[in-house]
Scaffold this active site. Sequence first.
Site, PDB file in Angstrom:
ATOM      1  N   LYS A 191      -9.492   2.405  -1.545  1.00 21.72           N
ATOM      2  CA  LYS A 191      -9.668   1.861  -0.188  1.00 21.72           C
ATOM      3  C   LYS A 191     -10.992   2.306   0.431  1.00 21.72           C
ATOM      4  CE  LYS A 191      -6.979   1.458   4.121  1.00 21.72           C
ATOM      5  NZ  LYS A 191      -5.658   1.866   4.726  1.00 21.72           N
ATOM      6  N   GLU A 235       0.859  -1.182   0.000  1.00 21.37           N
ATOM      7  CA  GLU A 235       0.000   0.000   0.000  1.00 21.37           C
ATOM      8  C   GLU A 235       0.896   1.233   0.000  1.00 21.37           C
ATOM      9  OE1 GLU A 235      -1.468   0.863   3.921  1.00 21.37           O
ATOM     10  OE2 GLU A 235      -3.304   1.807   3.175  1.00 21.37           O
ATOM     11  N   ASN A 252      -6.886   6.475  -1.430  1.00 27.77           N
ATOM     12  CA  ASN A 252      -5.821   5.507  -1.181  1.00 27.77           C
ATOM     13  C   ASN A 252      -6.105   4.366  -2.151  1.00 27.77           C
ATOM     14  OD1 ASN A 252      -3.980   3.677  -0.178  1.00 27.77           O
ATOM     15  ND2 ASN A 252      -4.470   4.075   1.988  1.00 27.77           N
ATOM     16  N   ASN A 303       0.442  -0.947   5.416  1.00 26.96           N
ATOM     17  CA  ASN A 303       1.364  -0.155   6.246  1.00 26.96           C
ATOM     18  C   ASN A 303       0.794  -0.224   7.657  1.00 26.96           C
ATOM     19  OD1 ASN A 303       3.246   2.098   4.557  1.00 26.96           O
ATOM     20  ND2 ASN A 303       1.567   1.213   3.399  1.00 26.96           N
ATOM     21  N   CYS A 346      -4.824  -2.812   3.012  1.00 27.02           N
ATOM     22  CA  CYS A 346      -4.497  -2.683   4.421  1.00 27.02           C
ATOM     23  C   CYS A 346      -5.672  -2.946   5.375  1.00 27.02           C
ATOM     24  CB  CYS A 346      -3.877  -1.329   4.678  1.00 27.02           C
ATOM     25  SG  CYS A 346      -2.873  -1.359   6.163  1.00 27.02           S
ATOM     26  N   GLU A 384      -5.735   8.906   7.966  1.00 31.21           N
ATOM     27  CA  GLU A 384      -6.284   8.475   6.673  1.00 31.21           C
ATOM     28  C   GLU A 384      -7.676   9.036   6.454  1.00 31.21           C
ATOM     29  OE1 GLU A 384      -4.579   4.010   6.740  1.00 31.21           O
ATOM     30  OE2 GLU A 384      -5.493   4.630   4.872  1.00 31.21           O
TER      31      GLU A 384
END
Length: 314
Positions: free
Chosen positions: A128, A47, A111, A198, A173, A147
Amino acid sequence: MSRRFIAAACQLGSISRSESRASVVARMIALLRQAKERGASLAVFPEMALTTFFPRWLIADEEELDSFYEKEMPSNETAPLFEEARRLGLGFYLGYAELFRDAAGRKRRFNTSVLVDRAGRIVGKYRKVHLPGHAEYEPERPWQHLEKRYFEVGDLGFPVWRTMGGVMGMCLCNDRRWPETWRVMGMKGVELVMLGYNTPTANSVAAHEGAHVRMLHNHLSMQAGAYQNATWAIGTAKGGLEEGVDMMAGSCIVAPTGEIVALATTVGDEVIAADVDLERGRYIKETVFNFAKHRRIEHYGIITGQTAATPPPD
Ligand code: ING
């Protein structure tokens, strides 16, 4: 086309805030070449593979924030990666921060991951859905996890693509922790889910949660998702001590049986590889997880009918 091939996870060690994309791309090309030497024809990167995990900071300057996003894919900096992969005949998964302006001229931030086939064509994109962390600065945290501030919730759902001999899916993730991620793709017959992550080795707000439990959750999520949907899974970390935060490694390749068949043993740039036979999940899809035969959707409505849990009254 053969449904059996060697797949590789191309784990990256830490990327500093100042490391150039050219430097990271050079590292990634070296990993692609190692994967090729292992006989691989598919490689999975982490990612946000091109930069440090910048959501760990509150970045007030918009120009600096934008510098962590890719405005086009491929770009001048990432084109060498696409070219080398095509030359080597490798398809690949690449996670990155995506920034573009929509038709109304608004800045959009996701993302994102792309799936690139062995001819270097982008065959799929995913954004994401499950964004962990928080949107506002939280001073009590030793590092941030912004995020929810820096990305919109993905607007592409959980697609799958028939490519490279099978039905391929992607996620990113935190998505791996949610069974819904896997089941939606399972409902579409996915045979290989690729994901990058991550993940800090420590929980910044629950010091009691040891690194060993965090690694358990990492692998448990992928093993369960793979087994319960009879799919292969490849999870690739960005690991190592990155700008003062220890990021877990543990990249792995999981068979549809839920077995980990390849596991990284370092926290740096490392290639792991496994013989992936897409037929291996068939007996599971046809027996224990034969959805048509065994699922009872008349009892599942609450899963999409509400968001929060509602325990019975005291
Ligand atoms: N990172 C972490 C992940 O889901 C996290 C955040 C860690 C959430 C542990 C909950 C528990 O692996 C990203 N980037 O999603």
